[in-house]
Write an enzyme that holds these catalytic residues in place. Structure first.
Site, PDB file in Angstrom:
ATOM      1  N   SER A 189       4.874  -0.150   2.780  1.00 34.75           N
ATOM      2  CA  SER A 189       4.860   0.076   1.341  1.00 34.75           C
ATOM      3  C   SER A 189       6.052   1.077   1.096  1.00 34.75           C
ATOM      4  CB  SER A 189       3.459   0.551   0.971  1.00 34.75           C
ATOM      5  OG  SER A 189       3.281   0.516  -0.372  1.00 34.75           O
ATOM      6  N   ASP A 343       0.411  -9.808  -3.271  1.00 38.29           N
ATOM      7  CA  ASP A 343       1.171  -8.540  -3.532  1.00 38.29           C
ATOM      8  C   ASP A 343       1.962  -8.380  -4.400  1.00 38.29           C
ATOM      9  OD1 ASP A 343       2.279  -6.192  -2.814  1.00 38.29           O
ATOM     10  OD2 ASP A 343       2.883  -6.418  -0.819  1.00 38.29           O
ATOM     11  N   HIS A 373      -1.724  -6.401  -0.294  1.00 41.88           N
ATOM     12  CA  HIS A 373      -0.887  -5.361  -0.189  1.00 41.88           C
ATOM     13  C   HIS A 373      -1.831  -4.173   0.462  1.00 41.88           C
ATOM     14  CE1 HIS A 373       2.201  -2.594  -0.790  1.00 41.88           C
ATOM     15  NE2 HIS A 373       1.477  -1.549  -0.909  1.00 41.88           N
TER      16      HIS A 373
END
Ligand SMILES: *[C@@H]1O[C@H](CO)[C@@H](O)[C@H](O)[C@H]1NC(C)=O
Ligand SMILES: *[C@@H]1O[C@H](CO)[C@@H](O)[C@H](O)[C@H]1NC(C)=O
Length: 403
Positions: A189, A343, A373
């Site tokens: 991320s 995501d 995600h």
């Protein structure tokens, strides 16, 4: 109806509202996902409420999840774990205990959390680093870079870069018995964003002689220009990372001034002077046909040039690695990219895969259809998901074969 039953009715309605989240059809462990997503939603609402009351900054409330999941550095039979500092930046260091002959591999790991929350000592990150260290017999350096809203770009980047440079010195590598030809940067991320940015920056740094062998980017955030990509549209309200939270993370990375956030939320934050950068995030060219579905590409709408002048960071490749030129991408090492179907950041990763391949970089792309995600953070109780373990094993096995 008595007060008690009225309260019960209201409480059940509220609980039902929180528990109900549209969980995509192809995800496993649906009940666990609903509960988890309701916890995240509740914390998000609390954060908004606390901010509205003027009690706390939104991110301070989100930080409660990080604090709750903190575990102290604890060594086990396989790995020695310590909290220390490299170049004045706190890191959690994992050293394998097995005494094998030869030099070890090393991974510099940058945790996720939107540049605002998260830390190396959160239980899932601690497990991830511990297992990587044990299974690869590798030194893992997990970096606790400074966070927004207290610190903004480029502080987060500079912290991870300083640790990387410090670690890559030959004296430090030999102190830890690390093979200079087998070093990786990795992150998930926002940490995947930092890893990609570090890998690019190292290419231009005459002071660093050691070259990375691989970079591993796990559902990375890679660009700020177009916050209305097909993946943003399709996953706008999906679990863990709705679009509004990603916009908040991006804008907080640069400033707490809400005008940037508002402009980003309507995708009108990029000044016309930066129009040449849109070619690097043009999903019409960079996404495979099957992902374009029935989305229609529209030309960018430009925002005021004030924002670009005040917060030039969001146009800087150190914050948005997709904005780097092809000539720069060309020299990057072997790359692993994980993307998840559900995501908002899915298309960032996929566009980077396209651009890297076009530039001649070898890429392994693992696209998980049945994942969302942050799935890698769900590898321990109470939120222990099969998909998290599967993605983690794929990543660790890839590193084992390629690093
Ligand atoms: C130590 O490593 C072995 C072999 O990889 C593994 O089976 C065991 O669970 C590990 N111990 C801990 C505490 O993780
Ligand atoms: C994006 O790509 C499409 C298709 O190739 C093209 O028509 C459009 O002009 C491009 N837009 C930008 C801003 O690069």
């Amino acid at each position: 109806m008595g007060t008690k039953s009225l309260c019960l009715f209201i409480a059940s309605a509220l609980i039902a509202y929180y528990i109900y989240a549209p969980i995509p059809e192809n995800l496993e462990d649906r009940w666990k996902l609903m509960l988890m997503s309701s916890v995240y939603k509740t914390v998000g609402h609390l954060a908004e409420f606390a901010e509205w009351l003027g009690l706390m900054h939104y991110m301070e409330v989100l930080m409660l999840i990080t604090v709750t999941e903190h575990v102290p550095p604890t060594s086990d039979e396989n790995v020695t774990v310590t909290d220390t500092e490299f170049s004045n930046v706190p890191v959690r260091l994992y050293l394998p205990r097995k005494q094998l002959s030869g030099l070890k591999r090393a991974i510099l790991y940058f945790h996720g959390g939107g540049w605002c929350v998260g830390e190396a000592g959160m239980k899932p990150y601690d497990l991830l680093s511990r297992w990587t260290s044990n299974q690869l017999n590798a030194v893992v350096v997990s970096v606790n870079y400074r966070l927004a809203p207290k610190y903004h770009f480029p502080v987060q980047f500079e912290d991870v870069y300083a640790v990387t440079k410090f670690f890559l010195q030959s004296s430090v590598l030999s102190q830890y018995g690390v093979d200079p030809n087998r070093i990786c940067v990795a992150g998930d991320s926002a940490g995947g964003n930092l890893a990609a940015a570090v890998a690019q920056q190292l290419l231009d740094d005459p002071e660093v002689k050691t070259k990375l062998k691989v970079q591993a980017l796990l559902y990375p955030a890679l660009q700020t220009l177009d916050l209305n990509l097909p993946s943003y549209q399709e996953n706008e309200n999906k679990l863990i990372l709705p679009k509004s939270l990603m916009v908040r993370f991006w804008s907080e990375y640069f400033t707490t001034d809400s005008s940037l956030r508002e402009a980003m939320a309507s995708n009108r934050h990029v000044p016309a002077e930066a129009s040449h950068l849109f070619q690097f995030v043009n999903w019409s060219n960079l996404l495979p046909e099957e992902l374009k579905k029935d989305h229609v590409y529209t030309s960018p709408v430009y925002g005021s040039s004030n924002l670009g002048k005040k917060y030039p960071g969001f146009l800087d490749p150190r914050a948005a690695p997709l904005l780097a030129e092809d000539a720069k991408l060309h020299s990057l090492p072997l790359t692993y990219v994980l993307t998840c179907e559900h995501d908002v950041l899915r298309d960032d990763g996929i566009m980077y895969v396209s651009r890297l391949r076009e530039a001649g970089v070898k890429v392994t792309h693992n696209h998980a259809e049945d994942a969302f995600h942050g799935a890698l953070a769900f590898i321990s109780s109470p939120a222990n998901l099969a998909v998290g373990h599967r993605l983690l094993n794929h990543y660790i096995n890839w590193l084992n074969d390629n690093l």
